[in-house]
Write an enzyme that holds these catalytic residues in place. Structure first.
Site, PDB file in Angstrom:
ATOM      1  CD  GLU A   8      -2.604  -1.167   2.636  1.00  0.00           C
ATOM      2  OE1 GLU A   8      -3.753  -1.611   2.613  1.00  0.00           O
ATOM      3  OE2 GLU A   8      -2.054  -0.735   3.671  1.00  0.00           O
ATOM      4  CG  ASP A  51      -4.932  -4.104   9.815  1.00  0.00           C
ATOM      5  OD1 ASP A  51      -5.256  -5.206   9.348  1.00  0.00           O
ATOM      6  OD2 ASP A  51      -3.767  -3.800  10.103  1.00  0.00           O
TER       7      ASP A  51
END
Lengths: 350, 350
Positions: A66, A237
């Protein structure tokens, strides 16, 4: 021979893992956690000012890579971070990260830093900063469920920022608990190793869950959670990864960082899109209410947001000044005449 | 004293600007441009395999900072790049960049590299690789309009890859032209400095436009463009920045990298959303036609795409092996026991 030393503008301060650890010890672990919490809190206060985009994720069968960018209009920052749960079995970190700050006015990077250690610190500092607002007054005991890489940081941040003096450890793997207990010895906390999640929650006003499996799991079931506690949910998450039974969510007042991201990645991915949440920055600047009664269950559904990394990088940038904890990296081409990049290249042979 | 030397896994090869320039000279400018073009062409051939997202841009009044990620499923790459046209007046580069490759299977970075010099090379290599498919057969003369940082790279790439032996330079600023002419002396090309754009196009089969103003400009008007040429349009590469009159686009067959990005950033932002374009990767793998007649005007509306950076980083990764043109950077925390990040930090004091 042309002088090939790069100009100051071409050099970017770089904080390696080794230097980050030296910086942490130079400042002190607990003072650094408090300092990070102050920077994060200050940025939550000016939340509206930031460019907010959900992270840019590249998913594969085995994990995710990410990029998390943000900007306050003067400084731009981003973090590179991976999440590969299977790494642990291969002796690798589940999460590694690095980050960068740049000057918005000219686009030149001004800091490159390792962020594996720094993310562990900022995640813990964020949890504790939030708990300061949401946990029951006078909370002294935390249950720490999941005793992986984040657990000691969480424990010490709750001590440094919220005055927690007792931590009750539990993990499905007793070796992880033993590791955390050993690491936390000598830090001035009462550390209790527990055999079940239920046992770890005895007398705890704060319950932190932080496990690493990339799957829907039910670490906490509804009947385990009594009234009046604060749940600090770290491990849920990413899409498909949750830790709490949804009945707990239904009974709790849920606080989040950035709803568009948390609805995809957090515990509340289990709930309808209109499930009510409170944005934490509004609690901090006084626009929204935090804890309102002793009986209330507050839940921080934390997924980690770019602004927290931005705050942590700001902290590092400010605190490496006049230290030896960085090196200058020749990352940017900076010819004397900006249009003469080729001339710079050509002269590099001379 | 614990051994604090980071493990191999924690170290990421880093190519500084200085080392990139040394690598370029070690390989040779023209061989390197040819090598980059080969890598880019190979990745265009397997275009469908890549994760393609438009770049993630953070715009400000003075410029833009962008992240350009992509992945082929095995390797992940991204580039950080800024664009600040006003930088030049302050003696800074309009564009600076760096990039990274990582292993998709575990998320660990495997290369960090400067990309200001590398982007200049890959942009030129892409232009010439495309011109090899689209320019009229036997093209020997290029008009180079805009004599900034990209102009010499474009000229040498067209020489190395397409056999162009004559370049006709024009810029609104005669000093830029003088700089480019000086830099190109001794590279075996016939270099002609021109006083007008029209003059630069005399006898040219390839017309490259690369100017830097962040505004709608009309560098080329319709009556300047005769039949049978190939236009290599580099400078129109962000919203609000174009160089060609739209009448030229209407008369041309337009080739692009990635339509969703080019329709926002390229010359064709001036045209309706359904304006027909051909994707360059389809020309390369034979699914679509390139140039079909001597009279046709072909136009490569280039904005620069993440896959080209990925190819360039692959080239660098492969060519620094067994050289001295990189250093190992302690970028990643890698404790012996992955869950024991805190223990690693704690032992760093010993």
């Amino acid at each position: 021979m042309t002088n090939m030393n790069p100009s100051d503008k071409a050099l970017v301060p770089f904080v390696s893992v080794d230097n980050m650890m030296k910086l942490v010890h130079h400042i002190g672990v607990e003072p650094m956690l408090r300092g990070l919490a102050d920077y994060i809190e200050a940025d939550f206060r000016r939340w509206e000012l930031f460019d907010k985009t959900p992270r840019v994720a590249s998913h594969s069968a085995e994990g995710v890579i990410e990029l998390m960018p943000t900007s306050d209009g003067e400084v731009y920052g981003f973090k590179y971070v991976n999440g590969h749960p299977k790494n642990m079995k291969e002796g690798l970190q589940t999460v590694t990260a690095f980050g960068l700050l740049a000057d918005v006015s000219n686009g030149y990077p001004v800091l490159l830093s390792e962020m594996t250690v720094l993310t562990a610190l900022r995640t813990a500092a964020t949890s504790a900063m939030v708990a300061k607002y949401l946990a029951p007054k006078g909370a002294t005991t935390m249950a720490m469920i999941g005793n992986g890489a984040q657990s000691e940081f969480q424990s010490l941040a709750m001590k440094a920022i919220c005055g927690v003096d007792s931590v009750r450890l539990y993990d499905v793997d007793p070796e992880a608990t033993a590791k955390a207990a050993l690491n936390l010895a000598g830090w001035g906390m009462n550390v209790v190793s527990c055999k079940t999640a239920e046992e770890s929650m005895e007398g705890a006003q704060i319950i932190t869950s932080c496990t690493a499996d990339k799957q829907y799991a039910t670490i906490l079931t509804d009947n385990m959670i009594g009234a009046g506690v604060h749940i600090n949910a770290i491990g849920g998450d990413c899409p498909g990864k949750t830790e709490l039974h949804k009945d707990i969510l239904a009974r709790s007042d849920v606080f989040v960082e950035y709803p568009p991201q948390t609805r995809i990645e957090g515990e509340i991915q289990q709930m309808p899109q209109d499930f009510p949440v409170t944005e934490m920055w509004e609690v901090i600047n006084g626009t929204a209410k935090g804890r309102t009664s002793n009986q209330q269950i507050t839940l921080f559904d934390s997924v980690g947001f770019a602004i927290e990394d931005f705050s942590a990088l700001r902290f590092v940038r400010d605190h490496i000044q006049n230290t030896e904890f960085f090196m200058d990296l020749d990352l940017l081409a900076d010819p004397d005449e900006p249009r003469d990049l080729f001339g710079m290249l050509q002269r590099a042979t001379q």
